[in-house]
Design a protein around this motif. Sequence first.
Motif, PDB file in Angstrom:
ATOM      1  N   ARG A 152      -0.448  -0.391  -7.514  1.00 21.73           N
ATOM      2  CA  ARG A 152       0.950  -0.469  -7.905  1.00 21.73           C
ATOM      3  C   ARG A 152       1.107   0.018  -9.328  1.00 21.73           C
ATOM      4  NH1 ARG A 152      -0.868  -2.962 -11.528  1.00 21.73           N
ATOM      5  NH2 ARG A 152      -0.988  -5.169 -11.915  1.00 21.73           N
ATOM      6  N   ILE A 209      10.349  -2.556  -4.901  1.00 24.94           N
ATOM      7  CA  ILE A 209       9.049  -2.032  -4.492  1.00 24.94           C
ATOM      8  C   ILE A 209       9.239  -0.934  -3.451  1.00 24.94           C
ATOM      9  CG2 ILE A 209       6.776  -2.623  -3.574  1.00 24.94           C
ATOM     10  CD1 ILE A 209       7.413  -5.563  -4.295  1.00 24.94           C
ATOM     11  N   ALA A 210       8.687   0.253  -3.732  1.00 21.02           N
ATOM     12  CA  ALA A 210       8.802   1.378  -2.805  1.00 21.02           C
ATOM     13  C   ALA A 210       7.465   2.104  -2.708  1.00 21.02           C
ATOM     14  CB  ALA A 210       9.891   2.346  -3.268  1.00 21.02           C
ATOM     15  N   ARG A 211       7.175   2.640  -1.546  1.00 18.78           N
ATOM     16  CA  ARG A 211       5.958   3.420  -1.344  1.00 18.78           C
ATOM     17  C   ARG A 211       6.180   4.861  -1.775  1.00 18.78           C
ATOM     18  NH1 ARG A 211       2.085   0.926   1.191  1.00 18.78           N
ATOM     19  NH2 ARG A 211       2.472  -0.965   2.398  1.00 18.78           N
ATOM     20  N   GLY A 225      13.145   0.926  -0.593  1.00 21.96           N
ATOM     21  CA  GLY A 225      12.292  -0.151  -1.091  1.00 21.96           C
ATOM     22  C   GLY A 225      12.813  -1.517  -0.703  1.00 21.96           C
TER      23      GLY A 225
END
Length: 332
Positions: free
Chosen positions: A128, A19-21, A56
């Motif tokens: 997401r 998970i990464a922004r 992430g």
Amino acid sequence: MTAATYDVVAIGNAIVDVIARAEDSFIAENSLRKGSMQLLFSTEEAEALYERMGPGIETSGGSAANTLAGLAALGLNCGFIGQVADDQLGTVFTHDMRSQGVRFDTAPRPGEPPTARCLIVVTPDGQRTMNTFLGASQFLPADALSLDLIADAAILYLEGYLWDPEEPRAAMRRAIAAAKQAGRRVAFTLSDVFCIERHRTDFLKLIADGAIDILFANENELLSLEESDDFEAAVASVSARVPLLVVTRSEHGAIAVKGGERAEVGAEPVEAVVDTTGAGDLFAAGFLAGQARGRSLKDSLTIGAICAAEVISHVGPRPQADIKTIVEARLG
């Protein structure tokens, strides 16, 4: 019918989430579909997108596995069936599931492909966008099922995402037959609009054949299943064909319809939506927990809303707060 040892046993993709922004521009530059799940079809494609993502976090995920993590956190007895590879990520996934008290006995698969991973891009609005390389998870064979485990669970929970590959689809059909033979309930989540578009005929046949006792969908998935733009008409049509229909509507809450009974709740307030990854999965966990404990439709919806609100308040698809205590304080 004997009493069940397990509350819920689920079959789903065994996936490690990354998970990464990122800004919305990243979505456009990489031709991604914001807010959806799309498949990556090679290790090379997955690695290329991973290289372009920013820093992430890695955490075990997968829709049904996330639901079980929520159920276990709520104090229920659960088991998981899913395929990992005999590699580092497979070991990580197995450890994560067992450390939460979830029974997970599926033997790892030797060789290629590697354990599945989902590359999740979270934009500033909390949406997401998931890019999934299914890897080993799409090779779950029917002979890997623990039929005794399935027969010993009050509810069998199936993940629609896993309907794509042939082997797991055959495994889930066999699991449905085993659950029904044991007099257990079968719950099914439609998972994604694109999944429905690929398998609408199969999903409608499962409903028509009476294979599904509890159907989970969000509003868009329900409309896609019915090929309709009229929400109430779609609810009326599908709820007449399944014993229990549960539909989430994001910030507008959720509804459940069972026979002639309909219950609705609003969304739980949150200070900020940080990451919507796992919202539907944790809602399903809360609702199933309520049903497994004999609670009303409205109470079950409320527990689902509480769990969904907790998971969208932080990064990651699994609860971080003590949701069991939160639910008990709210409902007793």
